[in-house]
Design a protein around this motif. Structure first.
Motif, mmCIF file in Angstrom:
data_model
loop_
_atom_site.group_PDB
_atom_site.id
_atom_site.type_symbol
_atom_site.label_atom_id
_atom_site.label_comp_id
_atom_site.label_asym_id
_atom_site.label_seq_id
_atom_site.Cartn_x
_atom_site.Cartn_y
_atom_site.Cartn_z
ATOM 1 N N LEU A 19 41.754 -33.276 -73.913
ATOM 2 C CA LEU A 19 42.660 -34.416 -73.932
ATOM 3 C C LEU A 19 43.257 -34.574 -75.326
ATOM 4 O O LEU A 19 44.441 -34.865 -75.495
ATOM 5 C CB LEU A 19 41.933 -35.697 -73.525
ATOM 6 N N GLU A 20 42.420 -34.348 -76.331
ATOM 7 C CA GLU A 20 42.870 -34.490 -77.714
ATOM 8 C C GLU A 20 43.877 -33.413 -78.096
ATOM 9 O O GLU A 20 44.873 -33.683 -78.780
ATOM 10 C CB GLU A 20 41.655 -34.455 -78.640
ATOM 11 N N LEU A 21 43.629 -32.188 -77.662
ATOM 12 C CA LEU A 21 44.582 -31.113 -77.946
ATOM 13 C C LEU A 21 45.938 -31.413 -77.320
ATOM 14 O O LEU A 21 46.988 -31.165 -77.926
ATOM 15 C CB LEU A 21 44.046 -29.779 -77.420
ATOM 16 N N ALA A 22 45.921 -31.947 -76.108
ATOM 17 C CA ALA A 22 47.180 -32.304 -75.449
ATOM 18 C C ALA A 22 47.897 -33.397 -76.227
ATOM 19 O O ALA A 22 49.118 -33.353 -76.419
ATOM 20 C CB ALA A 22 46.914 -32.749 -74.017
ATOM 21 N N ALA A 23 47.149 -34.394 -76.696
ATOM 22 C CA ALA A 23 47.754 -35.477 -77.475
ATOM 23 C C ALA A 23 48.338 -34.952 -78.777
ATOM 24 O O ALA A 23 49.435 -35.340 -79.195
ATOM 25 C CB ALA A 23 46.715 -36.559 -77.749
ATOM 26 N N GLY A 38 44.673 -32.678 -85.461
ATOM 27 C CA GLY A 38 43.261 -32.944 -85.691
ATOM 28 C C GLY A 38 42.919 -34.407 -85.805
ATOM 29 O O GLY A 38 41.819 -34.761 -86.248
ATOM 30 N N SER A 39 43.845 -35.288 -85.419
ATOM 31 C CA SER A 39 43.614 -36.723 -85.604
ATOM 32 C C SER A 39 43.842 -37.513 -84.321
ATOM 33 O O SER A 39 44.446 -38.587 -84.328
ATOM 34 C CB SER A 39 44.516 -37.259 -86.720
ATOM 35 N N ALA A 40 43.348 -36.974 -83.213
ATOM 36 C CA ALA A 40 43.322 -37.724 -81.958
ATOM 37 C C ALA A 40 41.907 -37.684 -81.420
ATOM 38 O O ALA A 40 41.222 -36.658 -81.528
ATOM 39 C CB ALA A 40 44.295 -37.125 -80.937
ATOM 40 N N VAL A 41 41.435 -38.797 -80.874
ATOM 41 C CA VAL A 41 40.112 -38.837 -80.247
ATOM 42 C C VAL A 41 40.254 -39.435 -78.858
ATOM 43 O O VAL A 41 41.077 -40.328 -78.619
ATOM 44 C CB VAL A 41 39.084 -39.644 -81.060
ATOM 45 N N ALA A 42 39.446 -38.927 -77.948
ATOM 46 C CA ALA A 42 39.429 -39.437 -76.578
ATOM 47 C C ALA A 42 38.005 -39.835 -76.231
ATOM 48 O O ALA A 42 37.049 -39.142 -76.591
ATOM 49 C CB ALA A 42 39.934 -38.370 -75.603
ATOM 50 N N PHE A 43 37.867 -40.939 -75.540
ATOM 51 C CA PHE A 43 36.544 -41.401 -75.140
ATOM 52 C C PHE A 43 36.682 -42.304 -73.926
ATOM 53 O O PHE A 43 37.772 -42.772 -73.586
ATOM 54 C CB PHE A 43 35.833 -42.139 -76.282
ATOM 55 N N PRO A 66 37.417 -42.794 -87.401
ATOM 56 C CA PRO A 66 36.149 -42.410 -88.052
ATOM 57 C C PRO A 66 35.921 -40.907 -87.985
ATOM 58 O O PRO A 66 36.090 -40.276 -86.950
ATOM 59 C CB PRO A 66 35.095 -43.166 -87.232
ATOM 60 N N LYS A 67 35.547 -40.338 -89.136
ATOM 61 C CA LYS A 67 35.231 -38.916 -89.233
ATOM 62 C C LYS A 67 34.049 -38.729 -90.174
ATOM 63 O O LYS A 67 33.742 -39.603 -90.988
ATOM 64 C CB LYS A 67 36.435 -38.121 -89.749
ATOM 65 N N THR A 68 33.393 -37.591 -90.055
ATOM 66 C CA THR A 68 32.330 -37.262 -90.999
ATOM 67 C C THR A 68 32.950 -36.872 -92.334
ATOM 68 O O THR A 68 34.163 -36.693 -92.462
ATOM 69 C CB THR A 68 31.483 -36.093 -90.479
ATOM 70 N N THR A 69 32.096 -36.694 -93.331
ATOM 71 C CA THR A 69 32.594 -36.314 -94.646
ATOM 72 C C THR A 69 33.228 -34.923 -94.623
ATOM 73 O O THR A 69 34.044 -34.591 -95.485
ATOM 74 C CB THR A 69 31.455 -36.327 -95.674
ATOM 75 N N SER A 70 32.846 -34.103 -93.632
ATOM 76 C CA SER A 70 33.444 -32.770 -93.522
ATOM 77 C C SER A 70 34.694 -32.769 -92.655
ATOM 78 O O SER A 70 35.275 -31.718 -92.388
ATOM 79 C CB SER A 70 32.424 -31.779 -92.954
ATOM 80 N N GLY A 71 35.100 -33.957 -92.174
ATOM 81 C CA GLY A 71 36.331 -34.067 -91.413
ATOM 82 C C GLY A 71 36.174 -33.962 -89.909
ATOM 83 O O GLY A 71 37.179 -33.919 -89.186
ATOM 84 N N LYS A 72 34.924 -33.924 -89.411
ATOM 85 C CA LYS A 72 34.714 -33.837 -87.968
ATOM 86 C C LYS A 72 34.912 -35.204 -87.314
ATOM 87 O O LYS A 72 34.540 -36.239 -87.876
ATOM 88 C CB LYS A 72 33.304 -33.322 -87.658
ATOM 89 N N LYS A 73 35.500 -35.194 -86.140
ATOM 90 C CA LYS A 73 35.744 -36.446 -85.418
ATOM 91 C C LYS A 73 34.432 -37.087 -84.976
ATOM 92 O O LYS A 73 33.497 -36.398 -84.563
ATOM 93 C CB LYS A 73 36.603 -36.173 -84.178
#
Length: 578
Positions: A457-461, A470-475, A531-538
């Motif tokens: 879903l995030e890749l589509a967004a 790299g800055s979309a999240v789905a939940f 919100p992301k981790t310090t390494s940039g992970k969603k």
């Protein structure tokens, strides 16, 4: 008394046909509600004829047979005909509409390529579509009427050989095919029948699709084992007219019904009080609720909504299972109802402790029963060590129905089936031996019983111009009214606030086109607010928690946020500064 010495599905059918003969096994209703009775002996005869036709088409023991057929007599004959040969049945869900057919055919193509089937049995309505969509990669295609032949002597079937490959819906993510043997399926059927005290002659009504474990095993194989009398009708008919399920249950004097949580919520929304006047549900003693998160509010409201029908208090049972274990793992006792645990949500989020809480902010969770006989459930920490009760962790299960493997996925199989257990990907805790599920480690979104992986879903967004890569999240978040999950896609953009409405609409359309799922809500955010981790992970779970708390998108400067629901602009507002 079910045959205790049958450990393959064809042998079970043969013994039940000898024992019960022309007694009705199933009543099938097509989409026009035309009724077709199927006896135990009649199904055995049809399966033998279909098996002969498959053999004539070149199918041999161990070959895979793709089945794309609606609920009906041809599906039953094709399924049991395949199993009678010792071949492996691969049920697939048919397309329900032409819109979005491109992505559907792409997913279908990946499954067909992975399975390397000997033949593809399809309904005549889908034959041209399959040929056109799959082209040269398609195995020989047959319609059911082309495969019946004079029955031959049955071949012995190894109970430990693969019987069925259940693929995920294929909506997102890699195609995972769960491979189950005859023995594993029947072991689970026996354990469920024992826990629910299912007896010969009981009646059930089901609309569940037969390409899904809850429908295939719960509505077909368990009734075959026990000698239940079932009524099966189309999932499409249920979605168009949910009251049909209850009407048939009342008419047939059904004792057992099963479905996902959203189905019970749908009944409450679509069945008006005046439609209940002629319903008598006093016969129903078991309502199984599983396959997606079980919401305590649904349990309470359903019982109150249909109290006037004679429905027994405590009939609805929250249950837990997964395709990797055939179907069921934990269940309450029949008639015992579903217990509800109220816990301190903040404590759970901070320390993983599920402490009882009677306050107004308490989190309510439905108890999903204790393990079936012969099954075990363990809640583990990140290191794989067992946790004490009321500590949240990763749920692992084991028992006699644990799958053989994921089809052609040895690495994923090894990860999932390590140490003799099955890692479920779910989070939860035990209290007094009862399982409570709190979330999904894999963050899979469940909508109406279907799984959607957030990353697709995030890749589509993120494919939409203007959305930061790299800055979309789905939940997903529980929706008590609808009894399923609302799907949220939040994304960052550098575009001005007056462009957010159009951009959010474009995101929704892109996600729907790519996955078949239209997000309920699209949220446009300023850069660096997710919100992301310090390494940039969603951090999807943190984003979900922030949304639930009303904090998603708060930044050091005022932020314009736009809501899009079902493709329509509802409101735009400026969040207050923190």
């Amino acid at each position: 008394m079910p045959p205790l010495d049958a450990w393959s599905l064809p042998e079970l059918l043969r013994l039940q046909a000898q024992r019960l003969g022309d007694r009705r096994f199933l009543m099938l209703l097509d989409e026009q509600e035309q009724r077709t009775p199927v006896s135990f002996a009649g199904l055995a005869e049809q399966a033998a004829a279909f098996a002969a036709g498959l053999r004539r088409a070149g199918v041999r023991t161990g070959d895979r047979v793709l089945l794309m057929l609606p609920t009906g007599a041809p599906f039953l004959a094709a399924l049991f005909g395949t199993l009678t040969l010792g071949a492996v049945a691969v049920p697939l869900y048919p397309p329900f509409q032409l819109r979005g057919i491109g992505p559907y055919l792409e997913r279908l193509g990946r499954i067909v390529a992975a399975v390397d089937a000997r033949v593809f049995v399809v309904d005549s309505a889908f034959k041209l579509l399959v040929h056109a969509g799959l082209g040269a990669s398609c195995p020989p295609v047959f319609t059911p009427d082309c495969l019946a032949a004079t029955p031959e002597e049955a071949v012995p079937v190894d109970p430990d050989a693969p019987a069925v490959i259940q693929f995920s819906s294929g909506t997102t993510g890699p195609q995972k095919g769960v491979v189950l043997s005859h023995r594993q399926i029947l072991a689970n059927c026996r354990a469920i029948a024992a826990r629910l005290d299912l007896r010969e002659g009981l009646r059930g009504v089901s609309w569940l699709p037969l390409y899904h474990d809850m429908g295939l095993i719960g509505s077909l194989f368990i009734p075959l084992l026990v000698g239940l009398e079932g009524t099966l009708f189309s999932p499409r008919n249920f979605l168009l007219e949910p009251a049909m399920w209850l009407r048939l249950a009342s008419e047939q004097r059904a004792e057992i019904l099963m479905g996902p949580n959203f189905a019970y919520a749908l009944l409450m929304r679509r069945v008006r009080p005046e439609q209940c006047a002629d319903l008598d549900l006093s016969c129903v003693r078991i309502l199984l609720n599983g396959a997606e998160p079980v919401l305590p509010g649904t349990l309470r409201r359903f019982e109150a909504h249909f109290a006037g029908t004679g429905l027994r208090p405590g009939a609805m049972l929250g249950v837990y299972g997964l395709a990797e274990m055939a179907l069921g793992v934990t269940m309450p006792e029949a008639g015992g109802g579903t217990c509800v645990d109220r816990i301190d949500a903040a404590r759970l989020g901070c320390s993983g402790e599920a402490l009882p809480d009677d306050g107004p902010e308490a989190l309510e969770l439905a108890g999903l029963g204790r393990p079936l006989d012969g099954y075990e459930v363990q809640v583990r920490d990140a290191a794989g060590l067992a946790l004490p009760e009321r500590r949240e962790g990763r749920i692992a299960v084991r028992g006699p129905s644990r799958m053989l493997q994921y089809w052609q996925s040895p690495e994923l199989t090894a990860q999932t089936l390590a140490d003799g257990w099955c890692a479920t990907g779910d989070l939860g805790y035990l209290a007094d031996g009862v399982l409570y599920v709190t979330g999904r480690e894999s963050e899979v979104i469940i909508r109406a019983g279907r799984n959607f992986h957030p990353h697709e879903l995030e890749l589509a967004a993120e494919s939409v111009p203007g959305v930061r890569g790299g800055s979309a999240v789905a939940f997903g978040v529980p929706d008590a009214e609808r009894g399923t999950e609302r799907v949220i896609v939040a994304f960052e953009t550098r575009r001005a606030p007056d462009a957010h409405v159009r951009l959010a609409h474009a995101v929704q359309l892109a996600v729907q086109a790519a996955t078949g799922l239209a997000p309920d809500l699209a949220i446009a955010l300023e850069p660096n607010t997710l919100p992301k981790t310090t390494s940039g992970k969603k951090q999807r779970r943190q984003a979900r928690d922030a949304y639930v708390a009303g904090r998603l998108g708060r930044a050091s400067t005022p932020l314009e946020t736009v809501r899009i629901v079902a493709g329509h602009h509802l409101a735009a507002w400026r969040r207050p500064e923190p």
